[in-house]
Scaffold this active site. Sequence first.
Site, PDB file in Angstrom:
ATOM      1  N   TYR A 120      16.766 -64.686  13.917  1.00 23.58           N
ATOM      2  CA  TYR A 120      17.161 -63.326  13.534  1.00 23.58           C
ATOM      3  C   TYR A 120      18.293 -63.266  12.499  1.00 23.58           C
ATOM      4  O   TYR A 120      18.650 -62.170  12.056  1.00 23.58           O
ATOM      5  CB  TYR A 120      17.582 -62.536  14.781  1.00 23.58           C
ATOM      6  CG  TYR A 120      16.465 -62.370  15.786  1.00 23.58           C
ATOM      7  CD1 TYR A 120      15.401 -61.528  15.536  1.00 23.58           C
ATOM      8  CD2 TYR A 120      16.479 -63.068  16.992  1.00 23.58           C
ATOM      9  CE1 TYR A 120      14.366 -61.383  16.451  1.00 23.58           C
ATOM     10  CE2 TYR A 120      15.454 -62.925  17.923  1.00 23.58           C
ATOM     11  CZ  TYR A 120      14.403 -62.074  17.636  1.00 23.58           C
ATOM     12  OH  TYR A 120      13.386 -61.930  18.546  1.00 23.58           O
ATOM     13  N   HIS A 161      10.058 -55.571  11.671  1.00 25.92           N
ATOM     14  CA  HIS A 161      10.510 -56.659  12.540  1.00 25.92           C
ATOM     15  C   HIS A 161      11.276 -57.648  11.666  1.00 25.92           C
ATOM     16  O   HIS A 161      10.795 -58.036  10.585  1.00 25.92           O
ATOM     17  CB  HIS A 161       9.333 -57.362  13.219  1.00 25.92           C
ATOM     18  CG  HIS A 161       8.579 -56.460  14.143  1.00 25.92           C
ATOM     19  ND1 HIS A 161       9.003 -56.212  15.429  1.00 25.92           N
ATOM     20  CD2 HIS A 161       7.460 -55.717  13.950  1.00 25.92           C
ATOM     21  CE1 HIS A 161       8.164 -55.349  15.993  1.00 25.92           C
ATOM     22  NE2 HIS A 161       7.223 -55.038  15.124  1.00 25.92           N
ATOM     23  N   ARG A 186       3.781 -62.116  20.853  1.00 25.99           N
ATOM     24  CA  ARG A 186       4.742 -61.400  20.001  1.00 25.99           C
ATOM     25  C   ARG A 186       4.069 -60.762  18.784  1.00 25.99           C
ATOM     26  O   ARG A 186       4.594 -59.832  18.185  1.00 25.99           O
ATOM     27  CB  ARG A 186       5.857 -62.332  19.536  1.00 25.99           C
ATOM     28  CG  ARG A 186       6.858 -62.597  20.607  1.00 25.99           C
ATOM     29  CD  ARG A 186       8.190 -63.025  20.038  1.00 25.99           C
ATOM     30  NE  ARG A 186       9.082 -63.432  21.101  1.00 25.99           N
ATOM     31  CZ  ARG A 186       9.908 -62.617  21.764  1.00 25.99           C
ATOM     32  NH1 ARG A 186       9.987 -61.350  21.453  1.00 25.99           N
ATOM     33  NH2 ARG A 186      10.669 -63.075  22.731  1.00 25.99           N
TER      34      ARG A 186
END
Length: 146
Positions: free
Chosen positions: A24, A100, A112
């Site tokens: 991330y 995302h 996912r």
Amino acid sequence: MSKTVHVLNGPNLNLLGQREPAIYGHQTLADVEALCRATSEARGLNLIFRQTNREYEMVDWLQEARTSAGIVINPAGFSYHSVPILDALKMCACPIVEVHISNIHRREADWRADTIMTTATTGIISGLGTKGYALAIEFIADQVGA
Ligand code: CA2
């Protein structure tokens, strides 16, 4: 025509930057908000930027945003099961970009990739890091001629 874009973030994204940086990145949600604010201002759009861990609150915010210039949503964990949020998205009259930060098609777990939100969104940006939020706002600005 409304000139407000709503950027809505789902569960746990308040902790962005505090774990799994390989997936991330290091940016916090405050950094993402600053990026969204700069992008919106440059395009003459007002910005409402929010994060919640509560499904009902996200539904309320989507109903509020339904006639705005556009919605950028990172549904996070809601992506995989939330029918109330899916229904709220379907009631929106404006462009919706699902964002995302990670590439959900390249993750360790196949599930996912299976976001149910995409059936109700205009399009999806996944895997371009936090830059995806800025690109989504640029798209909405183009759509409303801002
Ligand atoms: O890549 C994304 O933006 C995701 O929507 C993030 C969700 C995950 O469930 C999706 O599969 C993909 C998870 C958000 C968890 O929040 C974080 C908190 C701290 C550090 C990093 C993420």
